[in-house]
Write a protein that holds these residues in place. Structure first.
Motif, PDB file in Angstrom:
ATOM      1  N   THR A  50       0.824  -1.202   0.000  1.00 46.39           N
ATOM      2  CA  THR A  50       0.000   0.000   0.000  1.00 46.39           C
ATOM      3  C   THR A  50       0.860   1.255   0.000  1.00 46.39           C
ATOM      4  O   THR A  50       2.065   1.205   0.269  1.00 46.39           O
ATOM      5  CB  THR A  50      -0.930   0.016   1.233  1.00 46.39           C
ATOM      6  N   GLY A  51       0.212   2.365  -0.278  1.00 49.11           N
ATOM      7  CA  GLY A  51       0.886   3.658  -0.227  1.00 49.11           C
ATOM      8  C   GLY A  51       0.690   4.443  -1.490  1.00 49.11           C
ATOM      9  O   GLY A  51       0.201   3.939  -2.504  1.00 49.11           O
ATOM     10  N   LYS A  52       1.060   5.692  -1.401  1.00 51.91           N
ATOM     11  CA  LYS A  52       0.890   6.631  -2.504  1.00 51.91           C
ATOM     12  C   LYS A  52       2.269   7.053  -3.000  1.00 51.91           C
ATOM     13  O   LYS A  52       3.103   7.522  -2.228  1.00 51.91           O
ATOM     14  CB  LYS A  52       0.084   7.843  -2.021  1.00 51.91           C
ATOM     15  N   LEU A  53       2.487   6.858  -4.317  1.00 54.37           N
ATOM     16  CA  LEU A  53       3.735   7.299  -4.928  1.00 54.37           C
ATOM     17  C   LEU A  53       3.803   8.815  -4.881  1.00 54.37           C
ATOM     18  O   LEU A  53       2.810   9.486  -5.136  1.00 54.37           O
ATOM     19  CB  LEU A  53       3.825   6.805  -6.374  1.00 54.37           C
ATOM     20  N   GLY A  54       4.953   9.320  -4.524  1.00 54.97           N
ATOM     21  CA  GLY A  54       5.122  10.757  -4.379  1.00 54.97           C
ATOM     22  C   GLY A  54       4.904  11.219  -2.955  1.00 54.97           C
ATOM     23  O   GLY A  54       5.181  12.372  -2.632  1.00 54.97           O
ATOM     24  N   ALA A  55       4.426  10.331  -2.087  1.00 54.42           N
ATOM     25  CA  ALA A  55       4.230  10.672  -0.674  1.00 54.42           C
ATOM     26  C   ALA A  55       4.850   9.591   0.205  1.00 54.42           C
ATOM     27  O   ALA A  55       5.793   9.851   0.932  1.00 54.42           O
ATOM     28  CB  ALA A  55       2.747  10.854  -0.350  1.00 54.42           C
ATOM     29  N   ASP A  56       4.326   8.368   0.097  1.00 57.08           N
ATOM     30  CA  ASP A  56       4.766   7.271   0.959  1.00 57.08           C
ATOM     31  C   ASP A  56       5.823   6.378   0.330  1.00 57.08           C
ATOM     32  O   ASP A  56       6.590   5.731   1.034  1.00 57.08           O
ATOM     33  CB  ASP A  56       3.573   6.365   1.320  1.00 57.08           C
ATOM     34  N   LEU A  57       5.820   6.304  -0.988  1.00 54.59           N
ATOM     35  CA  LEU A  57       6.681   5.363  -1.700  1.00 54.59           C
ATOM     36  C   LEU A  57       7.505   6.072  -2.761  1.00 54.59           C
ATOM     37  O   LEU A  57       7.045   7.037  -3.373  1.00 54.59           O
ATOM     38  CB  LEU A  57       5.832   4.281  -2.379  1.00 54.59           C
ATOM     39  N   ASP A  58       8.700   5.539  -3.020  1.00 54.01           N
ATOM     40  CA  ASP A  58       9.515   6.058  -4.109  1.00 54.01           C
ATOM     41  C   ASP A  58       9.324   5.189  -5.349  1.00 54.01           C
ATOM     42  O   ASP A  58       8.623   4.173  -5.321  1.00 54.01           O
ATOM     43  CB  ASP A  58      10.992   6.169  -3.704  1.00 54.01           C
ATOM     44  N   VAL A  59       9.946   5.578  -6.451  1.00 56.42           N
ATOM     45  CA  VAL A  59       9.774   4.873  -7.723  1.00 56.42           C
ATOM     46  C   VAL A  59      10.214   3.419  -7.609  1.00 56.42           C
ATOM     47  O   VAL A  59       9.545   2.519  -8.137  1.00 56.42           O
ATOM     48  CB  VAL A  59      10.527   5.607  -8.857  1.00 56.42           C
ATOM     49  N   ALA A  60      11.315   3.145  -6.936  1.00 51.48           N
ATOM     50  CA  ALA A  60      11.795   1.769  -6.810  1.00 51.48           C
ATOM     51  C   ALA A  60      10.779   0.891  -6.091  1.00 51.48           C
ATOM     52  O   ALA A  60      10.526  -0.251  -6.506  1.00 51.48           O
ATOM     53  CB  ALA A  60      13.143   1.741  -6.078  1.00 51.48           C
ATOM     54  N   ALA A  61      10.173   1.401  -5.043  1.00 51.52           N
ATOM     55  CA  ALA A  61       9.149   0.637  -4.322  1.00 51.52           C
ATOM     56  C   ALA A  61       7.914   0.434  -5.205  1.00 51.52           C
ATOM     57  O   ALA A  61       7.306  -0.641  -5.195  1.00 51.52           O
ATOM     58  CB  ALA A  61       8.767   1.345  -3.028  1.00 51.52           C
ATOM     59  N   GLY A  62       7.557   1.447  -5.965  1.00 48.70           N
ATOM     60  CA  GLY A  62       6.430   1.322  -6.886  1.00 48.70           C
ATOM     61  C   GLY A  62       6.705   0.304  -7.980  1.00 48.70           C
ATOM     62  O   GLY A  62       5.833  -0.492  -8.333  1.00 48.70           O
ATOM     63  N   GLY A 141      -6.199   0.739  -0.870  1.00 45.29           N
ATOM     64  CA  GLY A 141      -5.054   1.617  -0.699  1.00 45.29           C
ATOM     65  C   GLY A 141      -3.773   1.094  -1.332  1.00 45.29           C
ATOM     66  O   GLY A 141      -2.687   1.582  -1.022  1.00 45.29           O
ATOM     67  N   VAL A 142      -3.888   0.101  -2.255  1.00 45.83           N
ATOM     68  CA  VAL A 142      -2.678  -0.455  -2.867  1.00 45.83           C
ATOM     69  C   VAL A 142      -1.960   0.581  -3.711  1.00 45.83           C
ATOM     70  O   VAL A 142      -2.555   1.556  -4.175  1.00 45.83           O
ATOM     71  CB  VAL A 142      -2.976  -1.724  -3.700  1.00 45.83           C
ATOM     72  N   ALA A 143      -0.683   0.340  -3.919  1.00 46.61           N
ATOM     73  CA  ALA A 143       0.155   1.263  -4.672  1.00 46.61           C
ATOM     74  C   ALA A 143      -0.070   1.164  -6.176  1.00 46.61           C
ATOM     75  O   ALA A 143      -0.008   2.166  -6.891  1.00 46.61           O
ATOM     76  CB  ALA A 143       1.624   1.014  -4.348  1.00 46.61           C
ATOM     77  N   VAL A 144      -0.316  -0.061  -6.664  1.00 45.02           N
ATOM     78  CA  VAL A 144      -0.383  -0.287  -8.112  1.00 45.02           C
ATOM     79  C   VAL A 144      -1.461  -1.328  -8.415  1.00 45.02           C
ATOM     80  O   VAL A 144      -1.662  -2.275  -7.643  1.00 45.02           O
ATOM     81  CB  VAL A 144       0.979  -0.795  -8.651  1.00 45.02           C
TER      82      VAL A 144
END
Length: 153
Positions: A50-62, A141-144
């Motif tokens: 879970t998480g939001k790219l640009g807030a909670d996660l970086d590109v590598a995690a996404g 709330g998943v990232a992708v």
């Protein structure tokens, strides 16, 4: 074990059982030689990514989350092919959705996690058309989330 699963094993990947749908839909629909696979969310085993790219996660995690989605897509393809992943002819198209902030603009780099994995695992058969878009939110709330169209025989 067929050629695609042998390559997956070389990459250290074992396909899980195909995830069950979370609502009132089917995991895939075959029309002719095209297999349309419903969106697969970033869920690794029992753990939601879970998480939001640009807030909670970086590109590598996404990108890592997108790879998990691609593995789930292949699990669905294998299930649709009666357990024989070598019936896969090619990945036709992926639709990638990235849970991201309004300012985040690296959706393509995130979905590269799926595209790069499919290319490594499937070779020429893994090359595909694609979209990569931002979403204000995604289920649970998943990232992708990624859906796909595959050609099978």
């Amino acid at each position: 074990m067929g050629q695609f699963e042998t390559k997956l094993a070389e990459l250290g990947v074992t396909l899980p059982e195909a995830p069950l749908p979370a609502a009132n839909y089917v995991p895939y629909v075959q029309s002719g030689t095209l297999l349309h696979v419903s969106g697969q969310i970033s869920k690794d085993g029992d753990t939601l990514i879970t998480g939001k790219l640009g807030a909670d996660l970086d590109v590598a995690a996404g990108a890592a989350a997108a790879k998990v989605c691609a593995i789930a897509l292949l699990a669905q393809v294998k299930a649709a092919c009666g357990g024989d992943l070598d019936r896969l002819v090619r990945v036709v198209k992926l639709g990638g959705f990235v849970n991201s902030t309004p300012e985040f603009t690296e959706q393509p780099q995130v979905i590269n996690g799926a595209s790069d994995f499919l290319g490594a695992a499937l070779g020429e058969a893994g090359k595909h058309a694609r979209s990569a878009v931002s979403a204000a939110s995604l289920p649970f709330g998943v990232a992708v989330e990624i859906d796909g169209v595959f050609e099978i025989k």
